[in-house]
Write a protein that holds these residues in place. Structure first.
Motif, PDB file in Angstrom:
ATOM      1  N   GLY A  49       0.786  -1.206  -0.062  1.00 15.60           N
ATOM      2  CA  GLY A  49      -0.038   0.084   0.000  1.00 15.60           C
ATOM      3  C   GLY A  49       0.821   1.330  -0.033  1.00 15.60           C
ATOM      4  N   LYS A  50       2.023   1.212  -0.063  1.00 19.71           N
ATOM      5  CA  LYS A  50       2.934   2.370   0.182  1.00 19.71           C
ATOM      6  C   LYS A  50       3.564   2.429  -1.552  1.00 19.71           C
ATOM      7  CE  LYS A  50       3.619   2.566   4.855  1.00 19.71           C
ATOM      8  NZ  LYS A  50       4.791   2.881   6.186  1.00 19.71           N
ATOM      9  N   ILE A  51       3.916   3.496  -1.839  1.00 19.61           N
ATOM     10  CA  ILE A  51       4.767   4.057  -3.110  1.00 19.61           C
ATOM     11  C   ILE A  51       6.182   4.201  -2.881  1.00 19.61           C
ATOM     12  CG2 ILE A  51       4.933   5.459  -5.037  1.00 19.61           C
ATOM     13  CD1 ILE A  51       1.962   5.767  -4.871  1.00 19.61           C
ATOM     14  N   TYR A  52       7.101   3.401  -3.550  1.00 16.90           N
ATOM     15  CA  TYR A  52       8.454   3.729  -3.720  1.00 16.90           C
ATOM     16  C   TYR A  52       9.201   4.183  -4.735  1.00 16.90           C
ATOM     17  CZ  TYR A  52       8.006   1.213   0.829  1.00 16.90           C
ATOM     18  OH  TYR A  52       7.583   0.684   2.422  1.00 16.90           O
ATOM     19  N   LEU A  53      10.207   4.854  -4.751  1.00 16.64           N
ATOM     20  CA  LEU A  53      10.770   5.211  -5.834  1.00 16.64           C
ATOM     21  C   LEU A  53      12.378   5.220  -5.660  1.00 16.64           C
ATOM     22  CD1 LEU A  53       9.108   8.715  -6.996  1.00 16.64           C
ATOM     23  CD2 LEU A  53       9.399   6.556  -8.393  1.00 16.64           C
ATOM     24  N   THR A  54      13.086   4.723  -6.607  1.00 17.11           N
ATOM     25  CA  THR A  54      14.644   4.612  -6.363  1.00 17.11           C
ATOM     26  C   THR A  54      15.185   5.002  -7.757  1.00 17.11           C
ATOM     27  OG1 THR A  54      14.697   2.378  -7.629  1.00 17.11           O
ATOM     28  CG2 THR A  54      14.276   2.370  -5.184  1.00 17.11           C
TER      29      THR A  54
END
Length: 220
Positions: A179-184
């Motif tokens: 449910g969480k958005i991650y960016l790398t």
């Protein structure tokens, strides 16, 4: 070689291979070479000269030779040396993005310095506007992200830099986990970061034909 010798410099011949991404094998040092350079060392710096280059910066090689091992002939011996990347060969990326679902949409300004800019100067001189736009788009997909879609593109030369400005989007860049958005950085600039495991000593990183001196500033 003769001109350098006549004015008191001490040049030496260097064998190399102009094929891209070619790795020299120490066990077969002669037959694998296909080209000759002139090398000089002055005030602790190495200078490389190639009389066949159509364009370039005096004292520096073409980009495909950066990092390559070459065979240098000195007065009484030969030695393998590696052509170092100039610290002035910088790639600076500035971006402003918004996240739409898992896609990034926004604007990029890309600054290429020194040797990194030479091929763009050459292409911009010889190509018409349509072909130059295709040249830049292909470079962006190869060197930044192959899923990049560019909606507006401009470019210019300024003070030894080649600057690319683009309104663009990159699909499926973010990851949804629990449910969480991650960016790398790897997902945004997939083709800049090396695929190999990074060493403990970051000074040892070399990932040519990508770019070694990279600065990235992003706003979301």
């Amino acid at each position: 070689y003769t001109m350098a010798t006549c004015i008191g410099l001490n040049p030496n011949f260097v064998l190399c291979n102009r094929s891209k991404n070619y790795e020299i094998d120490d066990e077969i040092p002669v037959e694998q070479f296909n080209h000759l350079l002139i090398h000089m060392r002055c005030d602790g710096k190495d200078y490389w000269y190639d009389g066949t280059n159509r364009t370039g910066i005096p004292g520096l090689t073409t980009r495909e030779l950066i990092g390559q091992k070459v065979l240098a002939f000195n007065d009484n011996y030969q030695e393998f040396i590696r052509i170092k990347d100039s610290p002035d060969n910088k790639l600076h990326i500035k971006g402003n993005f918004e996240l739409h679902d898992l896609d990034l949409m926004g604007h990029l300004d890309i600054y290429l310095f020194n040797q990194n800019a030479v091929d763009f100067y050459y292409a911009d001189f010889y190509l018409n506007e349509t072909k130059m736009a295709d040249y830049i788009l292909n470079w962006m997909k190869k060197n930044i992200h192959d899923r990049m879609i560019v909606k507006k593109l401009t470019w210019k030369n300024r003070d030894g830099q080649f600057i690319i400005s683009a309104d663009c989007s990159i699909s499926n860049t973010a990851a949804m986990i629990n449910g969480k958005i991650y960016l790398t950085g790897k997902r945004i600039f997939a083709n800049i970061f090396p695929d190999k495991k990074l060493p403990d000593n970051l000074q040892e990183i070399f990932c040519f034909p990508s770019y070694n001196h990279v600065k990235i500033n992003l706003n979301f």
